[in-house]
Design an enzyme around this catalytic site. Structure first.
Site, PDB file in Angstrom:
ATOM      1  N   ASP A 170       0.874  -1.251   0.135  1.00 42.17           N
ATOM      2  CA  ASP A 170       0.043  -0.080   0.118  1.00 42.17           C
ATOM      3  C   ASP A 170       0.634   1.130  -0.070  1.00 42.17           C
ATOM      4  O   ASP A 170       2.153   1.126   0.133  1.00 42.17           O
ATOM      5  CB  ASP A 170      -0.722  -0.176   1.353  1.00 42.17           C
ATOM      6  CG  ASP A 170      -2.206   0.885   1.436  1.00 42.17           C
ATOM      7  OD1 ASP A 170      -2.315   1.531   0.149  1.00 42.17           O
ATOM      8  OD2 ASP A 170      -3.068   0.583   1.826  1.00 42.17           O
TER       9      ASP A 170
ATOM     10  N   ASP B  53     -10.639   2.097  -2.913  1.00 44.71           N
ATOM     11  CA  ASP B  53     -11.060   1.637  -1.638  1.00 44.71           C
ATOM     12  C   ASP B  53     -12.619   1.690  -1.643  1.00 44.71           C
ATOM     13  O   ASP B  53     -13.481   1.343  -0.808  1.00 44.71           O
ATOM     14  CB  ASP B  53     -10.763   2.784  -0.740  1.00 44.71           C
ATOM     15  CG  ASP B  53      -9.336   2.237  -0.118  1.00 44.71           C
ATOM     16  OD1 ASP B  53      -8.870   1.500  -0.509  1.00 44.71           O
ATOM     17  OD2 ASP B  53      -8.821   3.193   0.459  1.00 44.71           O
TER      18      ASP B  53
HETATM   19  C1  DGJ Z   1      -5.793   1.742   1.942  1.00 45.62           C
HETATM   20  C2  DGJ Z   1      -6.266   0.629   1.341  1.00 45.62           C
HETATM   21  O1  DGJ Z   1      -6.711   0.961   0.163  1.00 45.62           O
HETATM   22  C3  DGJ Z   1      -7.214  -0.308   1.934  1.00 45.62           C
HETATM   23  O2  DGJ Z   1      -7.727  -1.215   1.283  1.00 45.62           O
HETATM   24  C4  DGJ Z   1      -6.648  -0.448   3.222  1.00 45.62           C
HETATM   25  O3  DGJ Z   1      -5.526  -1.553   3.090  1.00 45.62           O
HETATM   26  C5  DGJ Z   1      -6.085   0.799   3.846  1.00 45.62           C
HETATM   27  N1  DGJ Z   1      -5.117   1.416   3.135  1.00 45.62           N
HETATM   28  C6  DGJ Z   1      -5.389   0.356   5.242  1.00 45.62           C
HETATM   29  O4  DGJ Z   1      -5.045   1.041   5.835  1.00 45.62           O
END
Ligand code: DGJ
Length: 720
Positions: free
Chosen positions: A458, A528
């Site tokens: 990430d 997300d």
């Molecule tokens: C952003 C990601 O896109 C989410 O899926 C998740 O992993 C969060 N970060 C975790 O902090």
């Protein structure tokens, strides 16, 4: 692409300065043609294959191939440098061209140019992927002047066009709202699409775009160019229409605040611009990119992928061993193939119980997971589920042991307060010591836990106040380029050290959707936002350039956590099935009926996923233009196809016609079968269970029983 895997180069031809020389870069259906005149290099043609009929080209279509500043140019240039003695002009002369076979079906052409006075060289390099109709182009700049040369503009590629009108389709967005398509007609002047973000660079804009000539973009027809810059950092695409109605397209690293100080004999290699041309509209552009990507542009693109259960929306930071063990067991009873542990598993002095602390301290949190990652790996193995883990190794929270020990590693400007985003700072990957730390964070985790089969990488912030404690004062502007190169080198090391581990590219959603990173990753997280309705749009935009096999689409709970929308479970599954399907919820909270539906949907998906992963995509009805959206995947041999249809919005009095399928074999007949209806449900599709001629379904269409808002359908077609 995949440079670290490629080994062989077979020399085909070499030639040196020769007046009137024609240089052709050909793919199956495209030609890019250059000509040397007065020792200078000109682009004669880019478009449909010309064969040898160059004489038939319209008069006056010779454009500078790589325009430079200071010798007569009055438009945007590909290259602008200040030489070591302060001279700001550059004049490039043709020196040689070398053609080599750099892999089966790939010809590399290197055109070497040299300044007429200064020892400065520019090589324009083109890889032509013959069958896929993709050209990959980059530039290599070097000098042996006495001192440093500063590069102010350094495009990867320049392409020129002459048409009656130019229509640009860009992909823009934001967190939770990625990949929106917007088309505009280019007028005289310059249109720039760019990112200055440095990391998470594609969050607001992406370096992938479509250009339609003479008419607005269409799905199935029209001269269309698709292009995508392979670079995880800031980018710039500049499109300039001049007073003669000619279009100059320049794409590369964003030169904004990034002038690059180039040492004597240092090689500056730009990232590659990937591009294709077709007169078959956007659909064919996408199919060209997808076929290329599966073979060359994403990691293991010709292998399969695992269904997974992610605990992010299921638990967020609030979990312990017991809760996770239950989720793992539930994943197993649904026959999902991998459990992915998300954020929150690390940090002790500064536990990661929310997004305020712990980033950088990649040791397992002993309170939440007293028996370590090993316990979860074992639980997964016991249940015949693989195990994956989240990491964000480029980042640090000020509340962390890492920051206490290495405050000098963060990107910040002296005498200015650090700027936080999601309570975090970004590590300076231009610094080799930091690169080593980031590599070690991933490597140590994987070595300590050989059962980890998958990593979600990430990146939740971008660069806002770019200062490097590592770079000298006179090279501070090299930071963003140094960061991106440092990141790519860490990706490569991780790939080499752990060839068996699959990787998901995530950046707070789709903040890193680009082909510089994807060769190191198996798949990406597009957003997300897991709301099924908005996902149809996000995935639609993503499908312009990225293949379904790489798009991680997760079924989540309702009301949806991002939009609060309530949609049927079937719709959520049908939307997720259009790519690499997973789930992001607690199966234990589902009703028995929902559990049974999910189990049967997962089984159905496993039967059809190879068609989705490897099939050619035909987008039929755009959600941006209609209340109904549909698309289909067709195998290369046209014996199997999977169709998806959705009613996004119900309108009284709107009678939508049958949908005309595409990509089938008109000579074949197909058994039509509605699938993914759930246990015991009947189909209302009039053609269900019938054998129908391919040509008929493409000309007359099939009518869809989508009557209520959020109704959806999946249809399997099998050649009979
Ligand atoms: C952003 C990601 O896109 C989410 O899926 C998740 O992993 C969060 N970060 C975790 O902090």
């Amino acid at each position: 692409m995949k440079s670290f895997f490629s080994s062989f180069l077979v020399l085909l031809t070499v030639s040196f300065a020769c007046a009137g020389e024609i240089i052709r870069i050909d793919t199956k259906d495209n030609s890019l043609v250059f000509k040397v005149q007065d020792q200078k290099l000109y682009q004669l043609w880019f478009g449909a294959k010309t064969g040898d009929k160059l004489a038939a080209l319209p008069h006056g279509t010779a454009f500078p191939a790589y325009a430079t500043f200071g010798t007569g140019e009055v438009n945007e240039v590909a290259l602008r440098v200040t030489h070591a003695d302060g001279n700001t002009s550059t004049e490039l002369l043709f020196e040689s061209v070398i053609k080599e076979e750099s892999g089966p079906g790939i010809v590399q052409t290197r055109i070497s140019l040299k300044d007429s006075f200064y020892p400065l060289r520019v090589d324009l390099v083109f890889k032509a992927y013959f069958a896929e109709n993709i050209i990959e182009q980059w530039a290599e700049i070097s000098h042996s002047e006495d001192g440093r040369v500063t590069l102010y503009n350094f495009a990867s590629a320049q392409l020129s066009f002459k048409a009656t009108s130019y229509w640009l389709t860009q992909l823009h967005g934001d967190w939770g709202n990625e990949m929106n398509l917007k088309e505009s007609r280019l007028t005289e002047g310059i249109k720039i699409i760019d990112s200055k973000l440095g990391a998470r660079a594609t969050m607001y804009a992406t370096p992938s775009f479509l250009l339609s000539l003479d008419a607005p973009g269409a799905e199935t027809q029209g001269e269309t160019i698709g292009a995508s810059l392979a670079w995880p950092g800031s980018f710039q695409v500049a499109l300039e229409v001049n007073r003669m109605q000619e279009l100059r397209l320049l794409a590369g690293i964003n030169p904004f605040a990034s002038q690059y100080v180039l040492d004597k004999n240092e090689l500056f290699k730009t990232p590659a611009l990937l591009y294709t041309y077709t007169n078959g509209g956007r659909g064919q552009v996408s199919r060209n990119f997808h076929r290329w990507a599966r073979k060359y542009g994403i990691r293991d693109g010709e292998k399969s992928r695992m269904t997974l259960l992610n605990n992010w929306e299921a638990t967020y930071f609030d979990f312990n061993e017991e809760k996770l063990a239950r989720i793992i067991r539930d994943a197993a009873s649904l026959d999902l193939e991998l459990f992915l542990l998300d954020d929150g598993w690390f940090g002790n002095k500064y536990p990661r119980n929310n997004d305020q602390a712990g980033l950088g301290d990649w040791q397992v949190n002993k309170k939440k997971l007293p028996n370590g990652i090993g316990f979860l790996v074992k639980e997964s193995q016991k249940n015949n589920v693989r195990f994956g883990i989240w990491i964000e190794p480029e980042m640090v929270n000020p509340q962390s042991e890492l920051y206490e020990n290495h405050p000098e590693w963060v990107i910040a400007q002296p005498h200015r307060p650090p700027i936080l985003f999601r309570n975090q700072l970004i590590l300076d990957l231009a610094n080799p010591e930091v690169q080593q730390f980031v590599f070690n964070a991933v490597d140590d985790l994987l070595r300590a836990n050989p059962g980890i089969a998958y990593v979600k990488w990430d990146c939740n912030r971008f660069i806002q106040n770019g200062g490097s404690n590592y770079l000298p004062a006179d090279k501070q502007s090299n930071l963003q380029i140094g960061y991106a190169r440092g990141l790519l080198s860490v990706y490569e090391k991780v790939n080499k050290a752990h060839p068996g581990v699959q990787l998901m590219l995530c950046s707070g959603g789709g903040g890193r959707m680009e082909y510089g990173s994807l060769p190191y990753f198996h798949e990406y997280w597009p957003s997300d936002n897991t709301d099924a309705i908005q996902r149809i749009f996000i995935q639609w935009g993503g499908s312009m350039f990225f293949p379904a096999i790489a798009s991680c689409n997760h079924v989540s709970t309702v009301p949806n956590h991002q939009t609060r929308r309530v949609t049927p479970l079937k719709l959520r599954f049908d939307v997720a099935m259009m790519g690499k399907m997973g789930m992001d919820l607690q199966p234990g909270q589902m009703s028995a009926e929902e559990f049974a539906f999910s189990k049967s949907a997962i089984a159905t998906y496993k039967e059809i996923r190879e068609v989705i992963f490897r099939g050619d995509l035909y987008r039929l009805e755009s959600p941006c233009e209609s209340n109904r959206a549909s698309l289909m995947y067709v195998t290369e041999d046209k014996t199997r196809a999977i169709f998806f249809g959705f009613l996004l919005h119900r309108k009284v009095g709107e009678f939508l016609p049958g949908v005309k399928l595409q990509g089938l074999d008109p000579e074949k007949s197909y058994l039509v079968k509605e699938i993914n209806m759930g246990p015991g449900k009947n189909s209302y599709l009039s053609t269900h269970g019938k054998v129908v001629n391919g040509s008929l379904m493409m000309t007359s269409g099939i009518s869809l029983p989508l009557n209520n808002e959020y109704d959806s359908i999946v249809i399997e077609l099998t050649a009979h």
